[in-house]
Write a protein that holds these residues in place. Structure first.
Motif, PDB file in Angstrom:
ATOM      1  N   MET B   1       0.902  -1.125  -0.032  1.00  0.00           N
ATOM      2  CA  MET B   1       0.092   0.011  -0.164  1.00  0.00           C
ATOM      3  C   MET B   1       0.989   1.264  -0.050  1.00  0.00           C
ATOM      4  SD  MET B   1      -2.714   0.969   2.957  1.00  0.00           S
ATOM      5  CE  MET B   1      -4.126   0.590   2.013  1.00  0.00           C
ATOM      6  N   ARG B   3       1.039   5.586  -0.086  1.00  0.00           N
ATOM      7  CA  ARG B   3       0.261   6.860  -0.123  1.00  0.00           C
ATOM      8  C   ARG B   3       1.406   8.143  -0.399  1.00  0.00           C
ATOM      9  NH1 ARG B   3      -5.458   6.475   0.157  1.00  0.00           N
ATOM     10  NH2 ARG B   3      -5.219   8.405   1.090  1.00  0.00           N
ATOM     11  N   LEU B   5       2.704  11.629   0.701  1.00  0.00           N
ATOM     12  CA  LEU B   5       2.573  12.681   1.947  1.00  0.00           C
ATOM     13  C   LEU B   5       3.419  13.598   1.528  1.00  0.00           C
ATOM     14  CD1 LEU B   5       1.581  13.172   4.519  1.00  0.00           C
ATOM     15  CD2 LEU B   5       3.287  11.703   5.468  1.00  0.00           C
ATOM     16  N   GLU B   8       6.995  13.327  -0.221  1.00  0.00           N
ATOM     17  CA  GLU B   8       7.536  11.973   0.058  1.00  0.00           C
ATOM     18  C   GLU B   8       6.269  11.035  -0.224  1.00  0.00           C
ATOM     19  OE1 GLU B   8      10.449  12.353   3.901  1.00  0.00           O
ATOM     20  OE2 GLU B   8       8.334  13.324   4.143  1.00  0.00           O
ATOM     21  N   VAL B  10       4.840   6.945   1.602  1.00  0.00           N
ATOM     22  CA  VAL B  10       5.091   6.038   2.545  1.00  0.00           C
ATOM     23  C   VAL B  10       4.398   4.666   1.959  1.00  0.00           C
ATOM     24  CG1 VAL B  10       4.922   7.527   4.540  1.00  0.00           C
ATOM     25  CG2 VAL B  10       2.832   6.496   3.492  1.00  0.00           C
ATOM     26  N   LEU B  12       3.693   0.513   2.932  1.00  0.00           N
ATOM     27  CA  LEU B  12       3.118  -0.448   3.969  1.00  0.00           C
ATOM     28  C   LEU B  12       3.091  -1.613   3.360  1.00  0.00           C
ATOM     29  CD1 LEU B  12       2.698  -1.223   6.911  1.00  0.00           C
ATOM     30  CD2 LEU B  12       0.401  -0.679   6.560  1.00  0.00           C
ATOM     31  N   THR B  14       1.694  -4.871   3.686  1.00  0.00           N
ATOM     32  CA  THR B  14       0.644  -5.350   4.750  1.00  0.00           C
ATOM     33  C   THR B  14       1.139  -6.820   5.189  1.00  0.00           C
ATOM     34  OG1 THR B  14      -0.945  -5.997   2.953  1.00  0.00           O
ATOM     35  CG2 THR B  14      -1.153  -3.932   3.907  1.00  0.00           C
ATOM     36  N   GLU B  17       4.310  -6.259   7.023  1.00  0.00           N
ATOM     37  CA  GLU B  17       4.165  -5.268   8.261  1.00  0.00           C
ATOM     38  C   GLU B  17       5.283  -4.174   8.384  1.00  0.00           C
ATOM     39  OE1 GLU B  17       2.848  -7.077  11.858  1.00  0.00           O
ATOM     40  OE2 GLU B  17       1.522  -8.433  10.919  1.00  0.00           O
ATOM     41  N   TYR B  19       7.335  -0.913   7.003  1.00  0.00           N
ATOM     42  CA  TYR B  19       6.800   0.366   6.607  1.00  0.00           C
ATOM     43  C   TYR B  19       8.126   1.191   6.236  1.00  0.00           C
ATOM     44  CZ  TYR B  19       5.579   4.951   7.983  1.00  0.00           C
ATOM     45  OH  TYR B  19       5.523   6.522   7.958  1.00  0.00           O
ATOM     46  N   THR B  21       9.541   4.871   4.208  1.00  0.00           N
ATOM     47  CA  THR B  21       9.250   6.142   3.683  1.00  0.00           C
ATOM     48  C   THR B  21      10.286   6.462   2.282  1.00  0.00           C
ATOM     49  OG1 THR B  21       8.716   7.025   6.087  1.00  0.00           O
ATOM     50  CG2 THR B  21       9.299   8.670   4.250  1.00  0.00           C
TER      51      THR B  21
END
Lengths: 324, 81
Positions: B1, B3, B5, B8, B10, B12, B14, B17, B19, B21
């Motif tokens: 996933m 997104r 920001l 930048e 981010v 993830l 899933t 797990e 994460y 940047t």
């Protein structure tokens, strides 16, 4: 085994029904939580069952756990979607996610030590339980000034409780010392709601505020900290809700002067995600990620190296709100 | 996933797990991965947006894609090109 009946609370609008084999356990939870107004029992509730046993009885599922984090005898663990806290030789707690039920089992110390029951056992399980209802508690301190909120996401020991005290002295209102609730509104904006818990502060932190010395006389010991209601000092100091506009990452600086500097939004998101990771699966974090990204994107983000100039801090942080 | 920001991005994973940047350039690399583009096309796309020597950009892109692969964020259709 007879269960004592029965305590009911409303936490963030969620009915909570608790049973225990010792009424003192329920009294501890009742004392630790500033309750919402009572709710009529609903069809979907959060159950909390607390059982005292004569000695340490390891849970039958112990061999199935995945340990996520450990310190000495204290462990945060998981089995599937269930969050687990384990205090070797003393007690364990498990959020049965599908059942929306928290079970805590331990020896008589659960009925004798309020800090033991509420802080390392109950509260870490309550947060993922609330998230299953789409309620997002943030591991942060949050304060309000005239309807605008500053959020301080931080781990324990970052000085956020002392920071909150300094800001309350400067006229800010408190949303939460440790766990404000983030809620997205219909227009896509956000609001923060208070979490019904009293404040906890290290006794040494009071040394920075001589006029608060009296707190030592009436605050309750809670582990290494003091548990107290700041309204006993500051009067009506609780905000009912607030619009978050600034996120500040605090860190204790061993210096006199506090320094604020802008930081990338990703740093704020990382801090917030870190505070929510326990009890979350990849899928559940994925479901919350868009909300958290939008929340951070809606705020200005800073880091604060917190010095000992507490009298100056309220004005320093109010400037952020004036510029927002 | 993934997104965005600000400048930048981010990520993830899933399943693991994990994460991550990404900075602005890393975010553009991610956005250019569409299951069709080769590494050469990704580099060409970035050269049109950033003033940086091609060899340096190629090295950075190779390294980043290697990290994506290691973290199970991408799989190779026909092996790294």
């Amino acid at each position: 085994m007879q269960l004592t009946v029965l305590a009911m609370w409303s936490i963030c609008g969620i009915p909570v029904v608790a049973t225990a084999t010792d009424a003192r356990c329920l009294a501890f939870l009742d004392n630790a939580l500033r309750r919402d107004s009572p709710q009529v029992a609903a069809s979907v509730v959060l159950r909390v069952d607390i059982r005292i046993r004569p000695g340490w009885v390891p849970p039958t599922w112990l061999c199935q756990i995945s340990r996520l984090w450990s310190r000495d005898r204290y462990h945060l663990c998981r089995i599937g979607d269930d969050a687990i806290v384990l205090y070797d030789g003393v007690a364990w707690g498990r959020l049965f996610a599908a059942e929306r039920r928290i079970e805590i089992v331990g020896d008589r110390r659960l009925a004798e030590d309020e800090f033991l029951l509420t802080q390392p056992l109950f509260m870490p399980l309550l947060s993922p339980a609330l998230r299953s209802w789409g309620i997002l508690p943030l591991h942060a301190c949050a304060v309000d000034w005239d309807g605008q909120a500053i959020v301080f996401p931080a781990t324990s020991g970052s000085g956020k409780s002392t920071l909150a005290l300094a800001l309350l002295r400067g006229g800010f209102k408190l949303l939460s010392d440790d766990m404000p609730i983030l809620q997205r509104q219909g227009d896509g904006g956000f609001r923060l709601l208070p979490f019904p818990e009293r404040s906890r502060v290290l006794p040494n932190s009071l040394d920075f505020f001589p006029e608060l010395a009296e707190v030592r006389d009436w605050a309750e010991p809670s582990g290494t900290k003091l548990l107290f209601d700041p309204s006993g000092i500051f009067g009506d100091c609780y905000a009912k809700e607030s619009k978050p506009v600034v996120i500040v990452l605090p860190k204790i600086a061993h210096a006199q002067e506090s320094i604020l500097r802008p930081v990338a939004p990703s740093a704020a998101l990382t801090a917030i995600m870190g505070g929510m990771s326990f009890g979350s699966t990849g899928d559940s974090m994925g479901s919350h990620l868009p909300t958290l990204v939008d929340f951070v994107a809606s705020c200005r983000t800073y880091a604060l190296d917190t010095g000992t100039d507490f009298d100056r801090l309220p004005a320093l942080l109010r400037q952020l709100l004036e510029a927002a | 996933m993934a997104r965005r920001l600000g400048e930048e991005m981010v990520l993830l994973n899933t399943e693991t797990e994990a994460y991550f940047t990404l900075n602005d350039v890393g975010a553009r690399v991610w956005e250019l991965i569409d299951g069709q583009r080769t590494i050469a096309l990704i580099v060409a796309g970035l050269l049109a947006e950033y003033e940086v020597p091609e060899s340096e950009l190629r090295t950075d892109v190779d390294e980043l894609l290697g990290q994506f692969s290691e973290e199970q964020l991408i799989t190779w259709a026909d092996g790294p090109a």
